[in-house]
Design a protein around this motif. Sequence first.
Motif, PDB file in Angstrom:
ATOM      1  N   THR A 151      11.498   6.049   4.098  1.00  0.00           N
ATOM      2  CA  THR A 151      10.467   5.646   2.953  1.00  0.00           C
ATOM      3  C   THR A 151       9.813   7.154   2.439  1.00  0.00           C
ATOM      4  N   ASP A 152       9.328   7.256   1.403  1.00  0.00           N
ATOM      5  CA  ASP A 152       8.541   8.432   0.986  1.00  0.00           C
ATOM      6  C   ASP A 152       7.112   8.253   1.482  1.00  0.00           C
ATOM      7  N   GLY A 153       6.863   8.973   2.620  1.00  0.00           N
ATOM      8  CA  GLY A 153       5.452   8.960   3.356  1.00  0.00           C
ATOM      9  C   GLY A 153       5.806   8.160   4.751  1.00  0.00           C
ATOM     10  N   PRO A 154       4.622   7.670   5.472  1.00  0.00           N
ATOM     11  CA  PRO A 154       4.781   7.386   6.717  1.00  0.00           C
ATOM     12  C   PRO A 154       4.724   5.799   6.596  1.00  0.00           C
ATOM     13  N   ILE A 155       4.798   4.950   5.657  1.00  0.00           N
ATOM     14  CA  ILE A 155       4.784   3.643   5.283  1.00  0.00           C
ATOM     15  C   ILE A 155       5.465   2.969   4.222  1.00  0.00           C
ATOM     16  N   CYS A 156       6.177   2.026   4.551  1.00  0.00           N
ATOM     17  CA  CYS A 156       6.993   1.387   3.572  1.00  0.00           C
ATOM     18  C   CYS A 156       6.207   0.530   2.342  1.00  0.00           C
ATOM     19  N   ASP A 157       6.806  -0.090   1.450  1.00  0.00           N
ATOM     20  CA  ASP A 157       6.049  -0.625   0.598  1.00  0.00           C
ATOM     21  C   ASP A 157       5.830  -2.086   0.975  1.00  0.00           C
ATOM     22  N   THR A 158       6.536  -2.554   1.918  1.00  0.00           N
ATOM     23  CA  THR A 158       6.558  -3.812   2.579  1.00  0.00           C
ATOM     24  C   THR A 158       5.623  -4.093   3.501  1.00  0.00           C
ATOM     25  N   HIS A 159       5.196  -2.880   4.230  1.00  0.00           N
ATOM     26  CA  HIS A 159       4.047  -2.929   5.204  1.00  0.00           C
ATOM     27  C   HIS A 159       2.809  -2.329   4.845  1.00  0.00           C
ATOM     28  N   GLN A 160       2.541  -1.962   3.585  1.00  0.00           N
ATOM     29  CA  GLN A 160       1.337  -1.582   3.306  1.00  0.00           C
ATOM     30  C   GLN A 160       0.166  -2.191   3.704  1.00  0.00           C
ATOM     31  N   GLN A 161       0.171  -3.381   3.652  1.00  0.00           N
ATOM     32  CA  GLN A 161      -0.967  -4.321   4.125  1.00  0.00           C
ATOM     33  C   GLN A 161      -1.110  -4.565   5.749  1.00  0.00           C
ATOM     34  N   ASP A 162       0.008  -3.813   6.440  1.00  0.00           N
ATOM     35  CA  ASP A 162      -0.178  -4.113   7.827  1.00  0.00           C
ATOM     36  C   ASP A 162      -0.828  -2.712   8.584  1.00  0.00           C
ATOM     37  N   VAL A 163      -1.264  -1.939   7.767  1.00  0.00           N
ATOM     38  CA  VAL A 163      -2.092  -0.621   8.259  1.00  0.00           C
ATOM     39  C   VAL A 163      -3.297  -0.469   7.753  1.00  0.00           C
ATOM     40  N   VAL A 164      -4.284   0.313   8.381  1.00  0.00           N
ATOM     41  CA  VAL A 164      -5.507   0.538   7.782  1.00  0.00           C
ATOM     42  C   VAL A 164      -5.591   1.772   7.238  1.00  0.00           C
ATOM     43  N   PHE A 165      -6.264   2.431   6.170  1.00  0.00           N
ATOM     44  CA  PHE A 165      -6.169   3.586   5.758  1.00  0.00           C
ATOM     45  C   PHE A 165      -7.726   4.390   5.839  1.00  0.00           C
ATOM     46  N   ASP A 166      -7.562   5.349   6.047  1.00  0.00           N
ATOM     47  CA  ASP A 166      -8.872   6.188   6.181  1.00  0.00           C
ATOM     48  C   ASP A 166      -8.817   7.247   4.943  1.00  0.00           C
ATOM     49  N   PHE A 167      -9.826   6.888   3.991  1.00  0.00           N
ATOM     50  CA  PHE A 167      -9.658   7.550   2.651  1.00  0.00           C
ATOM     51  C   PHE A 167     -10.504   8.954   2.587  1.00  0.00           C
TER      52      PHE A 167
END
Length: 711
Positions: free
Chosen positions: A11-27
């Motif tokens: 994937t482009d980056g560390p997370i794929c589209d399918t699992h976007q909501q499985d991780v938490v982001f620090d903005f």
Amino acid sequence: MGNCIVCGTSTDGPICDTHQQDVVFDFRGDSPDQLTEDRFYRGVVDGYADFGVFIDLAPGVTGLLHRSKIDQRLESLDWDAGDTVYVQVTNVRDNGDIDLGWSIRQSDREFRGTLIEEPEGDRLAEEDDSDDSDDDDGTATVDDTAEAGSEPAEASDESSGEAASESAEPADSVSASEAGDGRSADGRGAVQVEADPQTTSEPVETDAEETDVEESEDLGYERTPVGDLRDQVGENVRLEGEVVSARQTSGPTVFELRDETGVVDCAAFVEAGVRAYPEIETGDIVRLDGEVRVRRDELQVETEALVALEDDEAATVEARMADALDEEAAPDAFEPLADDDPVAAVTAEIQEVATAIRRAVLESRPVVVRHAATTDGYVAGAAIERAVLPLVRDEHAGGDAEYHYFDRRPLEDGSYGMTDATKDTSRMLDNRERHDEKLPLFVFAAAGSTTDSLDGLELLDIYDAESVVVDGVATAERVAELASAVAAAPERTAGTLAANVAAAVNDDVRDDLRHLPAITYWEAPPAVYTDLAETAGLDETATTRLREAIALEAFYQSYEDKRELIIDLLFDQEVGLAEQVSEQFREKLDAELQTAEANIERREVDGTPVSVLDMDAYTHRYDFPPKALLLDTLGRRHHDETPVVVGFGKDELFVRATGEVDLEAVADDAAARAPTAGIAASGLRTGKLSFLSGRREAAVDAVLAATVARL
């Protein structure tokens, strides 16, 4: 290109589209338009307003979590200014306003990873500056891995470090303490050392497989029950049990392990965001060695060795857990809430349902209560919730465990059709695939017992999802075959039976349940339950007000249950709440009744007077009261004048009769009388039949004749 930290796909980056909501982001941006909608973010409470909570996602970037999006009352939130919380960005408006959504996951450990979101793109949290590694925000960085399950290289006096150093002693290798940034772990406590590429052509590594076996067998720790870990903090222990779940964080892999005494999280570290012990799966019987620690006020075992048991060893552990589970799941000697013969006659069935519920909690299976969106259904569901939640809290250390392991979902018509079953099945399979969650136990309360629920129940059965039924109507034979346990007494309401089931599940809440049965009877509650409610401080007026208030809220919560409001009404009984809501109930119902009664048509069918109401013409569609409740009230008011009351709409019809009427037989008879009208029973619990709108007059006449013929 990179690889997704959850599933490993490119994937482009560390997370794929399918699992976007499985991780938490620090903005780490500085403008709302840099946020990504539908992602979950870590934020900080800025302050409260009457309409919600302001959350800072970054300096100068603040969103609003509206009170309507919060899964509890705003006043009950225990957030203070400055607290770290977790929210979802649901919308970024053109003017820069940020709409936030509620997240039931309120700690890093509940997500499957933590990522940094910057205007330039996403990156791993572990790539952050080293001085951020000491932040106590739950992010497991590389420097934080000592606490997450693997000691730093220089801490060679610890067990995993010693094992690795000793295995790397040959003259042509370097020690773990000298490896510096070249060290990595294999997920089993062993250290792999990469040589300097300028001095040797090949890396030298330990025999990871041999180290694993030696550690799992030779560490010499005493087997400790999970229930005794609180007294073993700081000590090395050996656990044996079943892996309930395995979730990957941005740092360690966290295995949830259950034995005969409880459940505990066990952290194992191989490399930031990399799955440790990939051969260990949910449901495996394992032996785990590690050190007991307290992390953010919760017990956690830092894993040093983990192996799957097989054959006799696994059978021994399974037998020990099964024996303990059988003993613990069976409720103590159960006494019904009141001296009531119909309930006493099904005491054994009540205990069977209670045992199934208790077993699900002990096995770390979610309990999903599917109940009718009526007063009876909501009381039944709330009674079971009152009993189960304390058991879930006792069983699981996580503060939000009750949201993962218990859910209450209303059913509009009290029947479990394919629409609801498909949603439930998709959700449970998704949770199993993405979060290694076990299949839930479905508890049907004031729902699911009639033949119009068979399609849905059979879909659950295909996937081996267990179900039990608690109801006040007779259970269809096929439903009884599909369910593992049924408690039904046609002379009593589902709420009465469910309150008794709840008392059998958890005797500690018995006193909380005494007033519930009386609330569920619209006409003359049995005296034993009126007396029981009075012992709880509720007289006839108070129970009536609660009954009406629950009926109103049941209508407005048909599609999405808000747990706290119903609980406030039934158990906290806040001053004025039930009275205020019930007043709205009476105003709305009386206004609708006044219009309906002025337009009821009186007919005579085969010498029997009947009442007929055109509900399309003389009721307000999509507003309270629902058609079933309106017809119930009309039936009670007019049963002395006419034994049959029928209300019809565009393509549906409700039947109310003074005697017991077999609705399926009525539908079959009416279909024979009007063969082109497409008449069929579509809601056995609510007395609803459907027909073709173009044949409405013929359908109404046929149903009236068929009903009168069966009085």
